[in-house]
Scaffold this active site. Sequence first.
Site, PDB file in Angstrom:
ATOM      1  N   LYS A 260       0.680  -1.218  -0.003  1.00 31.05           N
ATOM      2  CA  LYS A 260      -0.178   0.086   0.027  1.00 31.05           C
ATOM      3  C   LYS A 260       0.810   1.212  -0.085  1.00 31.05           C
ATOM      4  O   LYS A 260       2.089   1.100   0.092  1.00 31.05           O
ATOM      5  CB  LYS A 260      -0.851  -0.029   1.258  1.00 31.05           C
ATOM      6  CG  LYS A 260      -1.764  -1.391   1.593  1.00 31.05           C
ATOM      7  CD  LYS A 260      -2.699  -1.817   0.299  1.00 31.05           C
ATOM      8  CE  LYS A 260      -3.230  -3.132   0.811  1.00 31.05           C
ATOM      9  NZ  LYS A 260      -4.249  -3.764  -0.067  1.00 31.05           N
TER      10      LYS A 260
HETATM   11  C1  LIG Z   1      -5.195  -4.760   0.743  1.00 34.89           C
HETATM   12  C2  LIG Z   1      -6.471  -4.650   0.831  1.00 34.89           C
HETATM   13  C3  LIG Z   1      -7.313  -4.968   1.579  1.00 34.89           C
HETATM   14  C4  LIG Z   1      -6.942  -5.840   2.975  1.00 34.89           C
HETATM   15  O1  LIG Z   1      -5.957  -5.252   3.574  1.00 34.89           O
HETATM   16  P1  LIG Z   1      -4.855  -6.489   4.172  1.00 34.89           P
HETATM   17  O2  LIG Z   1      -3.989  -5.342   5.199  1.00 34.89           O
HETATM   18  O3  LIG Z   1      -4.316  -6.993   3.288  1.00 34.89           O
HETATM   19  O4  LIG Z   1      -5.453  -7.343   5.217  1.00 34.89           O
HETATM   20  C5  LIG Z   1      -8.888  -4.777   1.636  1.00 34.89           C
HETATM   21  N1  LIG Z   1      -9.351  -4.398   0.683  1.00 34.89           N
HETATM   22  C6  LIG Z   1      -8.482  -3.688  -0.378  1.00 34.89           C
HETATM   23  C7  LIG Z   1      -9.157  -2.815  -1.696  1.00 34.89           C
HETATM   24  C8  LIG Z   1      -7.133  -4.005  -0.212  1.00 34.89           C
HETATM   25  O5  LIG Z   1      -6.570  -3.498  -1.416  1.00 34.89           O
END
Ligand SMILES: *Cc1c(COP(=O)(O)O)cnc(C)c1O
Length: 417
Positions: free
Chosen positions: A202
């Site tokens: 992210k």
């Molecule tokens: C990454 C992501 C998640 C989940 O996050 P994690 O930290 O990997 O559990 C949920 N929704 C979207 C759109 C994502 O890109």
Amino acid sequence: MSQKLAYHGGDKTIPDPLPTFRNRSGRQIGEEEKEALIEVVESGSLAYICGTKVGEFEMEFAALVGTQHAVSTSSGTAAIHTAIIYLNPEPGDEIIVSPITDIGGVTPILSQLAIPVFVDIDPYDQNMDPAKIEASITSRTRAIIVTHIYGAPADMDPIMEIANRHSLFVIEDCAQAHQTHYKGRTVGSIGHMGCFSFQQSKHITTGDGGMVVSDRDEQFGRKLRECMDKGWPREGGSRDHLFLAPNYHMTELQAAVGLVQLKKLGEAVRLRRESASILDNRLSTVSEVRALKWHPGCVETRFCYVFTLNHNKLAVTGQEFAAALAAEGVDCFNGYPGNVPIYKYPVIKDHKTFGSSGWPFTLVESHGSINYEEEICPEAEKACRDSVVIWWNEGLTAEHANLIADAIDKVIANYRR
Ligand SMILES: *Cc1c(COP(=O)(O)O)cnc(C)c1O
């Protein structure tokens, strides 16, 4: 004559590895994070209930998004689950969600015994199409989870209007949209609640981690923080457990890194947008592919770079195009989350949930009999088939963006009709 593709044994367009989110080449992680971690280790207080870093991180994060409250969690998935525990749905209640999202945006619905209802996307930006929401609302609908996919904002005005008219709770999934703006507002502050992720890929990362933000942290007969803390109201040192809730604590180590990362977020977003805009320019004159767009007046933050294939001009599947582009040295794949929408994964399609019960799908007859093998969201099916998704990161420069464009040109030349 087109050049021989690397996929067919030719030379790679990009022989050296590009910066990647998977390591330091594409992440701004260094001395400051190291010092922050050492400080926490030397304090001996690694857990949030003993230290100060988690509280600081939450306050700074809420201030940045523009909400009154923020509650940290161990992941983005945990953040979404915390939001749903807070909402406290009845078993069999329905939550509307996009079929183009991470599985972590959907499985928390199942964990809470609510049922995901998939509303198709708008191919313009691959976000949920507001015009298709109302047909899916029933007497069981409790909430809409709105994913801002790839860092581009969903069209929140009509979504909030529909939600308010039907008294539905809106959870924004901002895992891919740190500092994305919709008509002057930061996403996460528009719905009733916003959920973020700090997973490695992210815009900023704590390895894993998440955050729920809101202006109201007490509703539905419970407090938001209790929903990620064993249902435990810790005020006054009491020990009580008011309802079923997991332990989704973020640690002091994660928060210490998060506080440093937060200072770098603005620059990370700027760098991602700058390099992506170069690729936008290069592709704007190419009719064989179409880069996704975002709504006018909004600011997108380029989690991934996505384009779709024009099959009138290209004789190739999305899968083969992505494989050929990857062979040229571009970190990419076909379709998000994959080459089929999220409801085609076994957890949903085959009800792989609680033993052999099929819960929560089988709690409501009309859901137990849905055949997810069918194309229940045709635009999402098409988008998954025809999209090429390039991982983006702040290490990519203008030069890299031009190399990526060269690689796309080469693949196009090999498959032009
Ligand atoms: C990454 C992501 C998640 C989940 O996050 P994690 O930290 O990997 O559990 C949920 N929704 C979207 C759109 C994502 O890109």
